[in-house]
Enzyme design. Structure first.
Site, PDB file in Angstrom:
ATOM      1  N   GLU A  77     -21.245   4.657  16.130  1.00  0.00           N
ATOM      2  CA  GLU A  77     -20.748   5.550  17.172  1.00  0.00           C
ATOM      3  C   GLU A  77     -19.289   5.869  16.859  1.00  0.00           C
ATOM      4  O   GLU A  77     -18.392   5.073  17.166  1.00  0.00           O
ATOM      5  CB  GLU A  77     -20.863   4.913  18.571  1.00  0.00           C
ATOM      6  CG  GLU A  77     -22.270   4.796  19.092  1.00  0.00           C
ATOM      7  CD  GLU A  77     -22.325   4.320  20.538  1.00  0.00           C
ATOM      8  OE1 GLU A  77     -21.272   4.370  21.223  1.00  0.00           O
ATOM      9  OE2 GLU A  77     -23.409   3.894  20.975  1.00  0.00           O
TER      10      GLU A  77
ATOM     11  N   GLU B  86     -24.938  -2.718  21.204  1.00  0.00           N
ATOM     12  CA  GLU B  86     -23.639  -3.328  21.526  1.00  0.00           C
ATOM     13  C   GLU B  86     -23.828  -4.632  22.299  1.00  0.00           C
ATOM     14  O   GLU B  86     -23.163  -4.891  23.303  1.00  0.00           O
ATOM     15  CB  GLU B  86     -22.758  -2.352  22.304  1.00  0.00           C
ATOM     16  CG  GLU B  86     -22.285  -1.164  21.470  1.00  0.00           C
ATOM     17  CD  GLU B  86     -21.242  -0.315  22.170  1.00  0.00           C
ATOM     18  OE1 GLU B  86     -20.324   0.189  21.507  1.00  0.00           O
ATOM     19  OE2 GLU B  86     -21.345  -0.141  23.406  1.00  0.00           O
TER      20      GLU B  86
END
Length: 585
Positions: free
Chosen positions: A235, A159
């Site tokens: 995710e 991320e």
């Protein structure tokens, strides 16, 4: 050529179509004797893949030492067990992992240097990453798909678009994997936001998204960023984590299952975060710091399909039904709950006061001026006891410049004088000094390193000078207390006041999963048979600590608590039911 390749809209594994249906399970949050059980339950839910992060801070506690690959950190063994279960693996080695893990997985010896630009092409950071990868990757190469192993893809960073835009750094990592023999598919993951995806992606590298709802909207954003290639949610958030003092987070199983169905119906691949959350054993929990510091609890149950203690929950059965509509599911019964220990009372009848133990058994580090931080004392986790004397008696205000990291208990001549907490932004404490030359002791607890955002590496301990009546106190003795060796506790039966160790034994016919309940206790740490279960706190929401069956043994067992305040009881209880606290409305 990697075993896993991409087409215009999907994956091929050794030339055959593959839709990745994965679940996150972090080996370092699960007792190693239970890895095989959890992996079998992943396969039985219909998963063909599992995903795991790799925590740099635990694998390389010494910047110049080898990586640790044994016990709960035996990643090669975990990968072999996954292969034996017929599961592929998505490997996410960071170097940053977030994961509500202490420091986001970055080692404290690295983050202690405030001048290093973390997660960037700063040579001081990339050189440390390179040394780590030099040690970590060779033992893992036999477990890559190119060598017949289960690892089919490796993630670059984590991320990153939410943190920075240093493309040179991402390229350095990409090349670092390739130059060290990783042939498998490389990918990035970012929140499905156009700016995050743009900053966190690499040309020619598969970009994937992280989200838990608004499936069509997020897949559209992902496709707008990357016009062809597989759509994948790396995710898919099906629950959430808890902070101390907040409600327990849950997500309705039907709601999560409906979104999983939408993902799979769109032809996307998915990694369920989490399939099995596990536990932040010992001192491994992380913390968030937005407007205030907020440490994560010991449980990482995450309201996942497989509970913290490894039993199928409502999402397990709901997800199994959804997956069966889109992919083969084993023609075997769903796993049954594990056997639980019958409720057992434990009398803690031996004890030892903490402060005298620390001063007698630990070597202090002298700090003639301001007290030292944990980083300066070489301590990754645990506590520090700071001691000095106060020259004058009477009423006054102790001022802690910069505050505390993260929770400080103050004592004058051994008597409690108050508590300061980072999350409450407290820096001052009114006190009454009983006499000139009184002993001032400050016990500071590291409640967990921030794991997300710009405050990673924030110092712990006393963060600046301590003053009374405007005059700085000096002559500090700093006693590091990592609590990693407690074999020599001077336990006795005499009553104690203040912070203390409490010890008791109990007999068992045989081991089974259990939950440690501590009604009447306030805050501290718990060990069973030397295994560090983690932190307890009556602030909640978590009310019990998970005790994995392999920690227990037939015959005599030992329970040790470090209680930081006071207890109204001399007993603890092992129960057959977890209590993670009241749910968020």
């Amino acid at each position: 050529m990697p075993a896993l390749t991409t087409t215009s809209d999907g994956f091929l594994l050794h030339g055959a179509p593959l839709r990745i249906i994965s679940g996150a399970m972090h080996y370092f949050r699960v007792h190693p004797d239970l890895w095989a059980d959890r992996l079998r339950k992943a396969r039985l839910m219909g998963l063909n893949t599992v995903e795991t992060y790799v925590p740099w801070n635990l694998h390389q506690p010494d910047p110049h030492g080898p990586v640790v690959l044994d016990g709960i950190l035996d990643l090669p063994r975990y990968l072999e067990l996954a292969r034996a279960e017929g599961l592929h693996v998505l490997l996410r080695p960071g170097p940053f992992i977030c994961a509500e893990w202490d420091g986001g997985g970055l080692p404290s010896w690295l983050t202690a240097d405030p001048d290093i630009r973390l997660r960037s092409s700063d040579p001081r950071f990339t050189d440390a990453v390179d040394r780590y990868l030099d040690e970590l990757l060779p033992p893992l190469l036999p477990h890559m798909a190119a060598a017949g192993g289960p690892v089919i893809a490796v993630q670059v960073e984590n991320e990153y678009g939410a943190y920075g835009d240093d493309t040179a750094y991402l390229k350095h990592l990409h090349q670092g994997f390739r130059s060290r023999g990783v042939e498998e598919l490389l990918f990035t993951c970012d929140q499905a936001d156009p700016e995050h995806l743009a900053a966190g992606s690499l040309p020619g590298t598969l970009a994937t998204g992280t989200f838990g709802s608004r499936i069509e909207e997020n897949l559209t954003r992902l496709r707008a960023h990357q016009s062809e290639g597989p759509l994948m949610c790396t995710e898919f958030w099906v629950g959430w984590f808890d902070h101390w003092g907040e409600p327990h987070h849950t997500r309705d199983a039907a709601d999560a299952a409906a979104d999983l169905d939408r993902l799979l119906a769109a032809g996307a691949s998915v990694n369920i975060y989490m399939f099995h959350g596990g536990t932040n054993f010992a001192f491994t929990n992380g913390a968030n710091h937005d407007h205030a510091y907020a440490p994560v609890v010991t449980s990482y149950d995450y309201d996942a399909p497989l509970t913290e203690h490894g039993d199928p929950g409502p999402k397990y059965h709901a997800f199994r039904e959804v997956i069966a509509r889109h992919a083969p599911v084993p023609d075997e019964p769903a796993p049954a709950p594990s056997r639980k220990l019958a409720p057992t009372e434990v009398a803690l009848d031996r004890r030892a006061a903490l402060l005298p133990y620390v001063t007698a058994r630990t070597e202090p580090v002298a700090a003639p001026g301001a007290p030292r931080t944990l980083h300066e004392l070489g301590l990754r986790a645990g506590y520090v006891l700071y001691r000095t004397t106060v020259p004058t008696a009477g009423d006054g205000v102790l001022h802690f410049a910069g505050g505390v990291g993260d929770r400080a208990q103050v004592f004058l001549d051994g008597a409690p004088a108050g508590v300061l907490e980072r999350e409450r932004h407290e820096e001052s404490l009114p006190v009454r000094v009983p006499r000139p030359g009184a002993t001032l002791e400050v016990l500071v607890e590291n409640m967990g390193g921030v794991n997300y955002g710009p405050r990673i590496g924030a110092p712990k301990g006393l963060l600046g000078p301590v003053a009374l009546h405007g005059t700085a106190l000096d002559g500090w003795d700093c006693h590091p207390l990592p609590l990693n060796d407690l074999h020599d506790l001077p336990l006795g039966t005499a009553p104690v006041a203040g912070p203390a160790f409490h010890h008791g034994t109990f007999e068992l016919a045989g081991p089974a999963d259990a939950f440690l309940a501590l009604p009447g206790w306030t805050k501290g740490q718990a060990w069973i048979n030397g295994f560090h279960l983690g932190r307890y706190w009556n602030r909640g929401p978590q009310r019990t600590l998970y005790v994995p069956a392999p920690v227990l043994r037939p015959g005599r067992n030992e329970l040790l608590l470090l209680e930081l305040h006071a207890t109204t009881t001399g007993h603890a209880r092992l129960t057959d039911t977890p209590d993670l606290g009241p749910e968020k409305p």
